[in-house]
Design a protein around this motif. Structure first.
Motif, PDB file in Angstrom:
ATOM      1  N   LEU A  44      73.776  15.564   5.055  1.00  0.00           N
ATOM      2  CA  LEU A  44      74.872  16.466   5.078  1.00  0.00           C
ATOM      3  C   LEU A  44      74.431  17.957   4.874  1.00  0.00           C
ATOM      4  CD1 LEU A  44      76.782  14.446   2.122  1.00  0.00           C
ATOM      5  CD2 LEU A  44      77.193  14.519   4.527  1.00  0.00           C
ATOM      6  N   GLY A  45      75.078  18.723   5.232  1.00  0.00           N
ATOM      7  CA  GLY A  45      75.014  20.169   5.140  1.00  0.00           C
ATOM      8  C   GLY A  45      75.217  21.024   3.888  1.00  0.00           C
ATOM      9  N   LYS A  46      74.753  21.880   3.578  1.00  0.00           N
ATOM     10  CA  LYS A  46      75.149  22.356   2.138  1.00  0.00           C
ATOM     11  C   LYS A  46      76.322  23.111   2.142  1.00  0.00           C
ATOM     12  CE  LYS A  46      73.107  25.119  -1.576  1.00  0.00           C
ATOM     13  NZ  LYS A  46      72.717  26.259  -1.885  1.00  0.00           N
ATOM     14  N   ALA A  47      77.132  23.035   1.404  1.00  0.00           N
ATOM     15  CA  ALA A  47      78.486  23.881   0.934  1.00  0.00           C
ATOM     16  C   ALA A  47      78.039  25.189   0.613  1.00  0.00           C
ATOM     17  CB  ALA A  47      79.521  23.217   0.644  1.00  0.00           C
ATOM     18  N   GLU A  48      78.528  26.183   1.068  1.00  0.00           N
ATOM     19  CA  GLU A  48      78.247  27.452   0.605  1.00  0.00           C
ATOM     20  C   GLU A  48      79.624  28.317   0.289  1.00  0.00           C
ATOM     21  OE1 GLU A  48      75.578  29.819   2.756  1.00  0.00           O
ATOM     22  OE2 GLU A  48      74.762  28.094   3.646  1.00  0.00           O
ATOM     23  N   PHE A  49      79.759  28.520  -1.156  1.00  0.00           N
ATOM     24  CA  PHE A  49      80.917  29.394  -1.333  1.00  0.00           C
ATOM     25  C   PHE A  49      80.944  30.800  -1.286  1.00  0.00           C
ATOM     26  CE2 PHE A  49      81.319  25.335  -3.656  1.00  0.00           C
ATOM     27  CZ  PHE A  49      82.592  25.137  -3.319  1.00  0.00           C
ATOM     28  N   MET A  50      81.989  31.535  -0.684  1.00  0.00           N
ATOM     29  CA  MET A  50      81.591  33.012  -0.362  1.00  0.00           C
ATOM     30  C   MET A  50      83.012  33.695  -0.641  1.00  0.00           C
ATOM     31  SD  MET A  50      81.119  32.820   3.672  1.00  0.00           S
ATOM     32  CE  MET A  50      79.682  32.101   3.401  1.00  0.00           C
ATOM     33  N   THR A 100      90.636  40.143  -0.889  1.00  0.00           N
ATOM     34  CA  THR A 100      89.381  39.273  -1.008  1.00  0.00           C
ATOM     35  C   THR A 100      89.639  37.734  -1.183  1.00  0.00           C
ATOM     36  OG1 THR A 100      88.169  40.908  -2.433  1.00  0.00           O
ATOM     37  CG2 THR A 100      87.183  38.651  -2.423  1.00  0.00           C
ATOM     38  N   MET A 101      89.270  37.239  -0.036  1.00  0.00           N
ATOM     39  CA  MET A 101      89.712  35.803   0.178  1.00  0.00           C
ATOM     40  C   MET A 101      88.387  34.669  -0.124  1.00  0.00           C
ATOM     41  SD  MET A 101      91.194  34.327   3.632  1.00  0.00           S
ATOM     42  CE  MET A 101      89.581  34.733   4.782  1.00  0.00           C
ATOM     43  N   GLU A 102      88.836  33.760  -0.729  1.00  0.00           N
ATOM     44  CA  GLU A 102      87.766  32.535  -1.305  1.00  0.00           C
ATOM     45  C   GLU A 102      87.387  31.761   0.112  1.00  0.00           C
ATOM     46  OE1 GLU A 102      89.191  30.781  -4.466  1.00  0.00           O
ATOM     47  OE2 GLU A 102      88.214  32.111  -5.774  1.00  0.00           O
ATOM     48  N   ALA A 103      86.166  31.658   0.378  1.00  0.00           N
ATOM     49  CA  ALA A 103      85.927  30.726   1.740  1.00  0.00           C
ATOM     50  C   ALA A 103      84.779  29.922   1.342  1.00  0.00           C
ATOM     51  CB  ALA A 103      85.406  31.803   2.894  1.00  0.00           C
ATOM     52  N   LEU A 104      84.609  28.779   2.014  1.00  0.00           N
ATOM     53  CA  LEU A 104      83.336  27.810   1.996  1.00  0.00           C
ATOM     54  C   LEU A 104      83.027  27.653   3.381  1.00  0.00           C
ATOM     55  CD1 LEU A 104      82.166  25.321   0.358  1.00  0.00           C
ATOM     56  CD2 LEU A 104      84.149  24.022   1.705  1.00  0.00           C
ATOM     57  N   MET A 105      81.595  27.796   3.582  1.00  0.00           N
ATOM     58  CA  MET A 105      81.111  27.634   4.944  1.00  0.00           C
ATOM     59  C   MET A 105      79.836  26.314   4.683  1.00  0.00           C
ATOM     60  SD  MET A 105      78.755  30.318   7.240  1.00  0.00           S
ATOM     61  CE  MET A 105      78.075  30.847   6.083  1.00  0.00           C
ATOM     62  N   SER A 137      86.889  27.117  12.332  1.00  0.00           N
ATOM     63  CA  SER A 137      87.636  27.559  11.163  1.00  0.00           C
ATOM     64  C   SER A 137      88.702  26.902  10.756  1.00  0.00           C
ATOM     65  CB  SER A 137      87.958  29.050  11.622  1.00  0.00           C
ATOM     66  OG  SER A 137      88.514  29.646  10.208  1.00  0.00           O
ATOM     67  N   TYR A 138      88.819  26.168   9.678  1.00  0.00           N
ATOM     68  CA  TYR A 138      89.777  25.398   9.024  1.00  0.00           C
ATOM     69  C   TYR A 138      90.533  26.487   8.151  1.00  0.00           C
ATOM     70  CZ  TYR A 138      92.557  22.069   6.716  1.00  0.00           C
ATOM     71  OH  TYR A 138      93.685  21.426   6.046  1.00  0.00           O
ATOM     72  N   THR A 139      91.898  26.295   8.489  1.00  0.00           N
ATOM     73  CA  THR A 139      92.824  27.511   7.610  1.00  0.00           C
ATOM     74  C   THR A 139      93.850  26.750   7.198  1.00  0.00           C
ATOM     75  OG1 THR A 139      92.099  29.386   8.900  1.00  0.00           O
ATOM     76  CG2 THR A 139      93.947  29.799   7.459  1.00  0.00           C
ATOM     77  N   TYR A 140      94.258  26.572   5.930  1.00  0.00           N
ATOM     78  CA  TYR A 140      95.489  26.147   5.459  1.00  0.00           C
ATOM     79  C   TYR A 140      96.354  27.257   4.690  1.00  0.00           C
ATOM     80  CZ  TYR A 140      98.977  24.046   2.684  1.00  0.00           C
ATOM     81  OH  TYR A 140     100.266  23.388   2.265  1.00  0.00           O
ATOM     82  N   SER A 141      97.359  27.475   5.314  1.00  0.00           N
ATOM     83  CA  SER A 141      98.202  28.857   5.152  1.00  0.00           C
ATOM     84  C   SER A 141      99.115  28.212   3.925  1.00  0.00           C
ATOM     85  CB  SER A 141      98.904  29.371   6.229  1.00  0.00           C
ATOM     86  OG  SER A 141      97.997  29.899   7.183  1.00  0.00           O
ATOM     87  N   GLY A 142      99.310  29.324   2.822  1.00  0.00           N
ATOM     88  CA  GLY A 142     100.056  28.932   1.593  1.00  0.00           C
ATOM     89  C   GLY A 142      99.343  29.508   0.407  1.00  0.00           C
ATOM     90  N   PRO A 143     100.368  30.583  -0.049  1.00  0.00           N
ATOM     91  CA  PRO A 143      99.940  30.937  -1.299  1.00  0.00           C
ATOM     92  C   PRO A 143     100.206  29.915  -2.427  1.00  0.00           C
ATOM     93  CG  PRO A 143     102.083  31.915  -0.813  1.00  0.00           C
ATOM     94  CD  PRO A 143     101.549  30.752   0.464  1.00  0.00           C
ATOM     95  N   GLN A 144     100.863  29.118  -2.540  1.00  0.00           N
ATOM     96  CA  GLN A 144     100.915  28.050  -3.551  1.00  0.00           C
ATOM     97  C   GLN A 144      99.961  27.113  -3.665  1.00  0.00           C
ATOM     98  OE1 GLN A 144     102.441  28.030  -0.637  1.00  0.00           O
ATOM     99  NE2 GLN A 144     102.438  25.629  -0.081  1.00  0.00           N
ATOM    100  N   SER A 145      99.134  27.036  -2.585  1.00  0.00           N
ATOM    101  CA  SER A 145      98.175  26.105  -2.588  1.00  0.00           C
ATOM    102  C   SER A 145      96.708  26.490  -2.556  1.00  0.00           C
ATOM    103  CB  SER A 145      98.485  24.690  -1.663  1.00  0.00           C
ATOM    104  OG  SER A 145      97.746  23.760  -1.722  1.00  0.00           O
ATOM    105  N   LYS A 157      77.259  17.847  14.170  1.00  0.00           N
ATOM    106  CA  LYS A 157      77.294  17.924  15.771  1.00  0.00           C
ATOM    107  C   LYS A 157      76.808  19.318  16.228  1.00  0.00           C
ATOM    108  CE  LYS A 157      80.162  14.114  16.496  1.00  0.00           C
ATOM    109  NZ  LYS A 157      79.208  13.164  17.459  1.00  0.00           N
ATOM    110  N   GLY A 158      76.668  20.251  15.228  1.00  0.00           N
ATOM    111  CA  GLY A 158      76.120  21.651  15.740  1.00  0.00           C
ATOM    112  C   GLY A 158      77.020  22.868  15.296  1.00  0.00           C
ATOM    113  N   TYR A 159      78.141  22.414  14.841  1.00  0.00           N
ATOM    114  CA  TYR A 159      79.237  23.591  14.321  1.00  0.00           C
ATOM    115  C   TYR A 159      78.820  24.084  13.064  1.00  0.00           C
ATOM    116  CZ  TYR A 159      82.128  21.822  18.167  1.00  0.00           C
ATOM    117  OH  TYR A 159      82.604  21.583  19.543  1.00  0.00           O
ATOM    118  N   ILE A 160      79.229  25.279  13.014  1.00  0.00           N
ATOM    119  CA  ILE A 160      79.338  26.011  11.475  1.00  0.00           C
ATOM    120  C   ILE A 160      80.837  25.772  11.301  1.00  0.00           C
ATOM    121  CG2 ILE A 160      79.217  28.075  10.292  1.00  0.00           C
ATOM    122  CD1 ILE A 160      76.778  28.850  11.791  1.00  0.00           C
ATOM    123  N   ILE A 161      81.012  25.420   9.921  1.00  0.00           N
ATOM    124  CA  ILE A 161      82.431  25.186   9.494  1.00  0.00           C
ATOM    125  C   ILE A 161      82.875  26.173   8.558  1.00  0.00           C
ATOM    126  CG2 ILE A 161      84.016  23.509   8.385  1.00  0.00           C
ATOM    127  CD1 ILE A 161      82.734  22.789  11.185  1.00  0.00           C
TER     128      ILE A 161
END
Length: 96
Positions: free
Chosen positions: A27-33, A42-47, A63-71, A92-96
């Motif tokens: 597994l790749g390491k999940a990095e919060f930023m 300022t938006m929270e993100a995970l890579m 890039s996975y984006t879920y739009s919604g201020p309520q969630s 498989k070689g993608y940066i998520i």
């Protein structure tokens, strides 16, 4: 789960909830930023980088984006099947 005192110091780990079955996967390491948007928000993100990430190489990005201020979708919790799907793409070689 961990217990912290009012000053933010770790008192003790109550339950680490380790899943030994995940050790068989690379597994790749999940990095919060934080990412600043064009309008200054300022938006929270995970890579997640590929497990064998090499900074000298170029990688495709998904890039996975879920739009919604309520969630809130970026959390320090188990991400379920979506998280494992993102991990498979990282393998498989993608940066998520």
């Amino acid at each position: 789960m961990k217990l912290f005192d009012a000053a933010g110091r770790l008192v003790r780990a109550i339950d680490e909830n380790k899943v030994d079955a995940l050790k068989q996967y690379k597994l790749g390491k999940a990095e919060f930023m934080n990412v600043k948007t064009r309008d200054g928000f300022t938006m929270e993100a995970l890579m997640i980088k590929p497990p064998d990430f090499d900074a000298t190489k170029k990688y495709p990005v998904m890039s996975y984006t879920y739009s919604g201020p309520q969630s809130q979708s970026v959390r320090n919790t188990w991400g379920g099947t979506r998280y494992l799907w993102h991990q498979m793409l990282a393998q498989k070689g993608y940066i998520i």
